[in-house]
Motif scaffolding. Structure first.
Motif, PDB file in Angstrom:
ATOM      1  N   ARG B  36       1.076  -1.130  -0.455  1.00  0.00           N
ATOM      2  CA  ARG B  36       0.587  -0.147  -0.442  1.00  0.00           C
ATOM      3  C   ARG B  36       1.368   1.313   0.383  1.00  0.00           C
ATOM      4  NH1 ARG B  36      -5.553   0.906   1.539  1.00  0.00           N
ATOM      5  NH2 ARG B  36      -6.505   2.467   2.720  1.00  0.00           N
ATOM      6  N   ARG B  37       1.930   1.577   1.081  1.00  0.00           N
ATOM      7  CA  ARG B  37       2.785   2.967   0.966  1.00  0.00           C
ATOM      8  C   ARG B  37       3.483   2.205  -0.719  1.00  0.00           C
ATOM      9  NH1 ARG B  37       3.224   0.621   6.137  1.00  0.00           N
ATOM     10  NH2 ARG B  37       5.362  -0.217   6.069  1.00  0.00           N
ATOM     11  N   ARG B  38       4.126   1.558  -0.780  1.00  0.00           N
ATOM     12  CA  ARG B  38       4.849   1.516  -2.602  1.00  0.00           C
ATOM     13  C   ARG B  38       4.044   2.431  -3.405  1.00  0.00           C
ATOM     14  NH1 ARG B  38       7.158  -3.652  -1.130  1.00  0.00           N
ATOM     15  NH2 ARG B  38       5.947  -4.497  -2.253  1.00  0.00           N
ATOM     16  N   ARG B  39       2.144   2.390  -2.989  1.00  0.00           N
ATOM     17  CA  ARG B  39       1.573   2.290  -4.926  1.00  0.00           C
ATOM     18  C   ARG B  39       1.227   3.791  -3.754  1.00  0.00           C
ATOM     19  NH1 ARG B  39      -2.017  -0.434  -7.157  1.00  0.00           N
ATOM     20  NH2 ARG B  39      -4.005   0.300  -8.278  1.00  0.00           N
ATOM     21  N   ILE B  40       0.885   4.310  -3.102  1.00  0.00           N
ATOM     22  CA  ILE B  40       1.382   5.391  -2.007  1.00  0.00           C
ATOM     23  C   ILE B  40       2.194   6.022  -2.928  1.00  0.00           C
ATOM     24  CG2 ILE B  40       0.409   6.917  -0.874  1.00  0.00           C
ATOM     25  CD1 ILE B  40      -1.232   4.954   0.242  1.00  0.00           C
ATOM     26  N   ALA B  71      -6.353  15.371 -14.186  1.00  0.00           N
ATOM     27  CA  ALA B  71      -6.815  13.490 -14.523  1.00  0.00           C
ATOM     28  C   ALA B  71      -6.256  12.712 -14.699  1.00  0.00           C
ATOM     29  CB  ALA B  71      -8.332  14.154 -15.445  1.00  0.00           C
ATOM     30  N   GLY B  72      -6.281  11.741 -14.351  1.00  0.00           N
ATOM     31  CA  GLY B  72      -5.909  10.515 -15.144  1.00  0.00           C
ATOM     32  C   GLY B  72      -3.939  10.067 -13.934  1.00  0.00           C
ATOM     33  N   THR B  73      -4.241  10.731 -13.031  1.00  0.00           N
ATOM     34  CA  THR B  73      -2.837  10.912 -11.585  1.00  0.00           C
ATOM     35  C   THR B  73      -2.856   9.919 -10.718  1.00  0.00           C
ATOM     36  OG1 THR B  73      -2.911  13.288 -10.677  1.00  0.00           O
ATOM     37  CG2 THR B  73      -1.494  12.567 -12.831  1.00  0.00           C
ATOM     38  N   THR B  74      -4.911  10.337  -9.851  1.00  0.00           N
ATOM     39  CA  THR B  74      -5.196   9.910  -8.958  1.00  0.00           C
ATOM     40  C   THR B  74      -4.877   7.916  -9.534  1.00  0.00           C
ATOM     41  OG1 THR B  74      -7.301  10.441  -9.363  1.00  0.00           O
ATOM     42  CG2 THR B  74      -6.023  11.393  -8.125  1.00  0.00           C
ATOM     43  N   ARG B  75      -5.668   7.275  -8.885  1.00  0.00           N
ATOM     44  CA  ARG B  75      -5.974   6.099  -9.268  1.00  0.00           C
ATOM     45  C   ARG B  75      -7.265   5.664  -8.105  1.00  0.00           C
ATOM     46  NH1 ARG B  75      -0.688   2.752 -10.972  1.00  0.00           N
ATOM     47  NH2 ARG B  75      -1.428   1.119 -11.385  1.00  0.00           N
ATOM     48  N   SER B  76      -7.448   4.607  -8.576  1.00  0.00           N
ATOM     49  CA  SER B  76      -8.321   3.635  -7.527  1.00  0.00           C
ATOM     50  C   SER B  76      -8.074   2.986  -6.918  1.00  0.00           C
ATOM     51  CB  SER B  76      -9.597   3.034  -8.151  1.00  0.00           C
ATOM     52  OG  SER B  76     -10.404   3.236  -7.405  1.00  0.00           O
TER      53      SER B  76
END
Lengths: 173, 257
Positions: B36-40, B71-76
């Motif tokens: 999770r931390r890596r993804r963040i 838009a496009g820089t955040t990921r669900s």
């Protein structure tokens, strides 16, 4: 909000079963355990959503099977497939028939193997497998039939029933 | 009726599951946290790079880092797939008195927000207090006394272990009981799972087994215990439990029946 106790309860109650299902897919205990741990780690990563699904176990199993296929493909690419996925490992105390079945499963395609495992081991219906794997019902039936036929030459003990025409939908509906 | 191939596959797999040692849940969660931390960190880097890419133009027009990212820089965080998106969230009770493996939804009343979560360490003396046999299944209602001083809410499922090897001389081996999560329809009113337990009260869960002979080989689960924590696992008074088709447990609930 992710509840660790809820996750722990889910994990302890399902991980042995999922590990055994993944083992049937990959035929190697160490690989199966690694894959399952990774799948459950991802489940915890998204636990706020996964815990709300009707079947978090199905989600974990789907992830684990995808990791298994990915691992297998990487192994092929590294030309290490035989070392990792060639000769079946010995499984002390296991029923010889089960060892033979797992070894034979490794000789059919991953798609057929997944259908066979989901149907005969997990106990899903053809429709449920279609939903879980994202393919048509007819495709699942074809993979089951061809998978069983492909297994038959390698499992003489069960060759007659594996070769029977479409026996696979008779008892699962 | 399962053929011999399927029976051999399932029997071998069940034995494999019983002999599987799994990592501690804490370690699995720690691994998930690292992911999770890596993804963040990756997402944050992408946002920084995107902002840097927009350069002074963005700032010049008043768009700063405190505003919404492009838009496009955040990921669900949601995975891109769900194995059975069409399934209903509602629990399903079978009219034939059988069990459903569909997990119950969490306490829909939201009462958990008003009281603290129970500590399993406050639960004592698991005892089979009720049950019955019907439709090829057996139901055991297990009661645990609550010794806490404050009301608390309890949700989720109990975890059970059983004696899976060894003896008193060589040392007993206990394995996690591979219980399915289920609900039991016994013809009575629908049970409300979860809920608030008062000091001196009790909590319950159902432990269901299969008595139908054709379901499979009869297994005896001895010394079945409730996992309170790693070192505390009280024995359920009322066992052992026999089943031809595995074991299912319900969520915790506060009122029996």
């Amino acid at each position: 909000m992710r509840d660790p106790r809820d996750f722990d309860s889910f994990y302890l109650g399902t991980a042995p079963r999922v590990t055994s299902q993944v083992y049937a897919m990959v035929g190697n205990r160490a690989d199966a355990e690694d894959i399952v741990q990774e799948a459950y780690a991802r489940a915890w990563q998204y636990w706020d959503k996964v815990s709300g699904y009707d079947s978090p176990e199905a989600w974990v199993r789907t992830i684990a099977f995808r990791i298994a296929v990915s691992t297998w493909r990487k192994a092929i690419n590294r030309f290490t497939a035989h070392r990792r996925h060639g000769a079946p490992e010995s499984l002390p105390g296991a029923d010889p028939n089960y060892v033979a079945i797992v070894a034979a499963l490794r000789l059919i395609t991953p798609e057929q193997r997944r259908a066979v495992v989901l149907f005969h081991l997990v106990g899903l219906s053809v429709a449920e497998i279609a939903a879980e794997t994202g393919v048509a019902v007819g495709t699942v039936r074809a993979r089951l039939t061809r998978g069983r036929q492909a297994l038959a030459p390698h499992l003489s003990e069960y060759a007659a029933e594996l070769s029977a025409p479409e026996p696979e939908v008779a008892h699962h509906g | 009726m399962a053929d011999r191939f399927e029976q051999a596959l399932r029997a071998g797999s069940a034995r494999f599951a019983m002999n599987t040692d799994i990592e501690r849940p804490h370690d699995v969660r720690a691994r998930g946290e690292r992911r999770r931390r890596r993804r963040i960190a990756v997402v944050a880097s992408a946002v920084v790079l995107a902002v840097a890419g927009l350069g002074g133009t963005a700032y010049a027009t008043g768009w700063g880092p405190s505003s919404a990212p492009p838009a496009g820089t955040t990921r669900s965080p949601a995975p891109s797939h769900s194995p059975s998106p069409s399934r209903s969230a509602a629990p399903s009770h079978r009219a034939d008195g059988g069990m459903s493996e569909q997990p119950e939804s969490p306490d829909p009343t939201g009462s958990a927000s008003s009281t603290r979560q129970c500590s399993l360490g406050d639960l004592r003396d698991p005892t089979v207090v009720d049950g019955g046999v019907g439709g090829g299944h057996s139901l055991n209602v297990v009661r645990l006394g609550y010794t806490g001083a404050q009301p608390c809410t309890l949700t989720g499922y109990p975890t059970l272990t059983y004696l899976c090897g060894g003896n008193e001389q060589t040392g007993e081996k206990h394995c996690v009981l591979p219980a399915r999560r289920g609900t039991w329809f016994d013809g009575g009113p629908k049970k409300e799972y979860g809920g608030t337990v008062q000091p001196g009260g009790a909590v319950y869960f159902d432990l269901a087994t299969v008595s139908e002979p054709t379901a499979g080989e009869k297994q005896t689960y001895s010394a079945v215990r409730v996992v309170i924590d790693r070192d505390t696992q009280p024995l359920i008074d009322g066992g052992p439990f026999e089943s031809t088709g595995g074991v299912s447990v319900s969520q915790w609930y506060v009122q029996a029946g």
